[in-house]
Scaffold this motif. Structure first.
Motif, PDB file in Angstrom:
ATOM      1  N   PHE A   1      86.650 -28.571   9.169  1.00 42.53           N
ATOM      2  CA  PHE A   1      85.320 -27.971   9.167  1.00 42.53           C
ATOM      3  C   PHE A   1      85.059 -27.138   7.926  1.00 42.53           C
ATOM      4  O   PHE A   1      85.911 -26.375   7.476  1.00 42.53           O
ATOM      5  N   GLU A   2      83.852 -27.303   7.397  1.00 41.58           N
ATOM      6  CA  GLU A   2      83.402 -26.580   6.217  1.00 41.58           C
ATOM      7  C   GLU A   2      83.068 -25.127   6.577  1.00 41.58           C
ATOM      8  O   GLU A   2      82.611 -24.852   7.692  1.00 41.58           O
ATOM      9  N   PRO A   3      83.253 -24.182   5.645  1.00 42.49           N
ATOM     10  CA  PRO A   3      82.951 -22.769   5.915  1.00 42.49           C
ATOM     11  C   PRO A   3      81.526 -22.520   6.403  1.00 42.49           C
ATOM     12  O   PRO A   3      81.311 -21.725   7.319  1.00 42.49           O
ATOM     13  N   GLU A   4      80.524 -23.201   5.815  1.00 46.27           N
ATOM     14  CA  GLU A   4      79.135 -22.971   6.227  1.00 46.27           C
ATOM     15  C   GLU A   4      78.869 -23.499   7.642  1.00 46.27           C
ATOM     16  O   GLU A   4      78.076 -22.911   8.389  1.00 46.27           O
ATOM     17  N   ALA A   5      79.531 -24.578   8.012  1.00 48.59           N
ATOM     18  CA  ALA A   5      79.397 -25.087   9.375  1.00 48.59           C
ATOM     19  C   ALA A   5      80.019 -24.101  10.361  1.00 48.59           C
ATOM     20  O   ALA A   5      79.457 -23.829  11.430  1.00 48.59           O
ATOM     21  N   LEU A   6      81.166 -23.552   9.999  1.00 43.02           N
ATOM     22  CA  LEU A   6      81.828 -22.579  10.862  1.00 43.02           C
ATOM     23  C   LEU A   6      80.969 -21.327  11.040  1.00 43.02           C
ATOM     24  O   LEU A   6      80.896 -20.761  12.132  1.00 43.02           O
ATOM     25  N   LYS A   7      80.295 -20.894   9.984  1.00 42.92           N
ATOM     26  CA  LYS A   7      79.409 -19.733  10.081  1.00 42.92           C
ATOM     27  C   LYS A   7      78.258 -20.020  11.052  1.00 42.92           C
ATOM     28  O   LYS A   7      77.893 -19.175  11.877  1.00 42.92           O
ATOM     29  N   ALA A   8      77.677 -21.213  10.944  1.00 40.38           N
ATOM     30  CA  ALA A   8      76.566 -21.583  11.832  1.00 40.38           C
ATOM     31  C   ALA A   8      77.030 -21.593  13.282  1.00 40.38           C
ATOM     32  O   ALA A   8      76.343 -21.093  14.179  1.00 40.38           O
ATOM     33  N   ILE A   9      78.199 -22.168  13.531  1.00 37.05           N
ATOM     34  CA  ILE A   9      78.745 -22.228  14.889  1.00 37.05           C
ATOM     35  C   ILE A   9      79.011 -20.813  15.413  1.00 37.05           C
ATOM     36  O   ILE A   9      78.706 -20.488  16.562  1.00 37.05           O
TER      37      ILE A   9
ATOM     38  N   GLU B   1      89.953 -19.769   8.174  1.00 38.19           N
ATOM     39  CA  GLU B   1      88.540 -20.090   7.941  1.00 38.19           C
ATOM     40  C   GLU B   1      87.682 -19.691   9.142  1.00 38.19           C
ATOM     41  O   GLU B   1      86.572 -19.178   8.979  1.00 38.19           O
ATOM     42  N   VAL B   2      88.196 -19.921  10.339  1.00 41.85           N
ATOM     43  CA  VAL B   2      87.464 -19.530  11.549  1.00 41.85           C
ATOM     44  C   VAL B   2      87.359 -18.006  11.630  1.00 41.85           C
ATOM     45  O   VAL B   2      86.292 -17.449  11.919  1.00 41.85           O
ATOM     46  N   LYS B   3      88.451 -17.311  11.351  1.00 35.74           N
ATOM     47  CA  LYS B   3      88.440 -15.852  11.378  1.00 35.74           C
ATOM     48  C   LYS B   3      87.406 -15.296  10.406  1.00 35.74           C
ATOM     49  O   LYS B   3      86.673 -14.354  10.718  1.00 35.74           O
ATOM     50  N   SER B   4      87.359 -15.887   9.210  1.00 35.21           N
ATOM     51  CA  SER B   4      86.408 -15.442   8.192  1.00 35.21           C
ATOM     52  C   SER B   4      84.970 -15.673   8.645  1.00 35.21           C
ATOM     53  O   SER B   4      84.101 -14.810   8.462  1.00 35.21           O
ATOM     54  N   ALA B   5      84.706 -16.825   9.247  1.00 38.77           N
ATOM     55  CA  ALA B   5      83.352 -17.144   9.723  1.00 38.77           C
ATOM     56  C   ALA B   5      82.928 -16.176  10.817  1.00 38.77           C
ATOM     57  O   ALA B   5      81.769 -15.736  10.866  1.00 38.77           O
TER      58      ALA B   5
ATOM     59  N   VAL C   1      77.748 -29.791  16.633  1.00 36.88           N
ATOM     60  CA  VAL C   1      78.789 -29.216  15.788  1.00 36.88           C
ATOM     61  C   VAL C   1      79.248 -30.218  14.725  1.00 36.88           C
ATOM     62  O   VAL C   1      79.443 -29.869  13.558  1.00 36.88           O
ATOM     63  N   TYR C   2      79.401 -31.470  15.140  1.00 36.14           N
ATOM     64  CA  TYR C   2      79.839 -32.488  14.184  1.00 36.14           C
ATOM     65  C   TYR C   2      78.778 -32.687  13.095  1.00 36.14           C
ATOM     66  O   TYR C   2      79.106 -32.783  11.906  1.00 36.14           O
ATOM     67  N   ALA C   3      77.504 -32.727  13.484  1.00 28.84           N
ATOM     68  CA  ALA C   3      76.426 -32.903  12.502  1.00 28.84           C
ATOM     69  C   ALA C   3      76.315 -31.687  11.587  1.00 28.84           C
ATOM     70  O   ALA C   3      76.028 -31.831  10.397  1.00 28.84           O
ATOM     71  N   ALA C   4      76.549 -30.499  12.143  1.00 33.62           N
ATOM     72  CA  ALA C   4      76.513 -29.288  11.319  1.00 33.62           C
ATOM     73  C   ALA C   4      77.551 -29.384  10.210  1.00 33.62           C
ATOM     74  O   ALA C   4      77.299 -29.002   9.056  1.00 33.62           O
ATOM     75  N   ASN C   5      78.714 -29.903  10.531  1.00 33.76           N
ATOM     76  CA  ASN C   5      79.760 -30.048   9.530  1.00 33.76           C
ATOM     77  C   ASN C   5      79.389 -31.109   8.493  1.00 33.76           C
ATOM     78  O   ASN C   5      79.645 -30.951   7.294  1.00 33.76           O
ATOM     79  N   TYR C   6      78.769 -32.181   8.966  1.00 31.87           N
ATOM     80  CA  TYR C   6      78.303 -33.238   8.059  1.00 31.87           C
ATOM     81  C   TYR C   6      77.287 -32.660   7.071  1.00 31.87           C
ATOM     82  O   TYR C   6      77.345 -32.926   5.860  1.00 31.87           O
ATOM     83  N   LEU C   7      76.360 -31.845   7.572  1.00 26.19           N
ATOM     84  CA  LEU C   7      75.336 -31.255   6.714  1.00 26.19           C
ATOM     85  C   LEU C   7      75.948 -30.257   5.729  1.00 26.19           C
ATOM     86  O   LEU C   7      75.517 -30.169   4.577  1.00 26.19           O
TER      87      LEU C   7
END
Length: 292
Positions: free
Chosen positions: A71-79, A120-124, A262-268
């Motif tokens: 997972f990308e950092p920006e996707a993790l932030k959105a989640i 990465e999850v902790k940072s998000a 969640v999967y689409a958020a990571n794709y974006l």
């Protein structure tokens, strides 16, 4: 003379203390609106945990992720922002959330896991702790799913139906489970069903996103959500077939098929979208409130 000096010094000291006290009162320390800890009932383990709020949010973000997907950092932030909002909403007494006295219970809606989170999850999560989604100024039960059917269902007034062809290529997009006629009868309280099992489940009706709205069980309508919960299926986008003396339920997607996938958020995020841009795509009428 010495006494006068001492008296003046004492008065000055008192004045100085008074000024400091006034300054402190005018600039009070910020108090967090978040509890230090929450209680979580784990039905599977039969245990109540009391993690810190941050640890609980971290576990809920981790629980929404799909294994073997980076997972990308920006996707993790959105989640994390979505999960933070959902947790705050359910902490509000008006939601009537009851879990044997605990604040939450582990479920697909609060998928808390005690697995060790990635950095990465902790940072998000740290970025999201002060960020909340609001609708008309209030927190709300933000819809979210792991994988859509390829097109999410509308969830007015919060989210629109969004076409997401990227989800069709997601791992675990399709899943299936088989059950005997007796297991189906018992789970659905079938009663006196026809002898011919092929006549039990018929005439399904679907949403434009592919979610099963209902299917006829003899002469009773059974919702897709009822089927999902009765058999522990991944989604309500279900097709039912009877073959080789068993009922086979095949699902597309993973979760409610509403709100952000969640999967689409990571794709974006991989396409360069920021967390805010991702959230605005799925929840155009909501606002992100950041506490300074």
């Amino acid at each position: 003379m010495i006494k006068k000096t001492t008296m003046v010094s004492g008065i000055s000291l008192l004045l100085l203390i008074g000024v400091i006290s006034l300054a402190v009162n005018l600039c009070p320390k910020k108090k967090s609106d978040l509890p230090e800890t929450v209680s979580v009932y784990d039905r599977a383990a039969g245990t109540v945990y009391t993690p810190t709020y941050e640890d609980f949010l971290t576990g809920c973000v981790e629980g929404m992720l799909i294994k073997n997907v980076a997972f990308e950092p920006e996707a993790l932030k959105a989640i994390a922002i979505v999960q933070n909002t959902r947790i705050k909403y359910h902490l509000n007494p008006k939601s009537g959330f009851e879990n044997l006295g605990a604040d939450f219970s582990v479920s697909e809606y609060t998928p808390y896991t005690r697995d060790t989170p990635s950095e990465e999850v902790k940072s998000a999560v740290k970025c999201a702790l002060n960020s909340t989604f609001t609708f008309d100024g209030e927190t709300f039960n933000v819809p979210i799913c792991k994988i859509s059917t390829g097109r999410t269902d509308e969830c007015p007034p919060y989210s629109l139906s969004v076409n997401l062809p990227c989800d069709i290529n997601a791992p675990a997009f399709e899943s299936s489970a088989a059950f005997t006629p007796e297991e189906v009868r018992s789970a659905l309280n079938g009663g006196n069903l026809p002898y011919n099992c092929t006549e039990w489940l018929h005439d399904p009706v679907y949403s434009s996103g592919g979610t099963l709205l209902y299917i006829e069980l003899d002469d009773v309508r059974i919702s897709g959500e009822t089927l999902k919960n009765a058999f522990g299926l991944r989604s309500s986008a279900i097709s039912a077939d009877y073959t080789e003396d068993k009922f086979v339920f095949t699902c597309q997607g993973w979760g409610e098929n509403k709100g952000m996938s969640v999967y689409a958020a990571n794709y974006l995020a991989k396409q360069g979208k920021t967390a805010e841009e991702i959230l605005r795509l799925f929840y155009p009428n909501a606002e992100i409130k950041v506490k300074e």
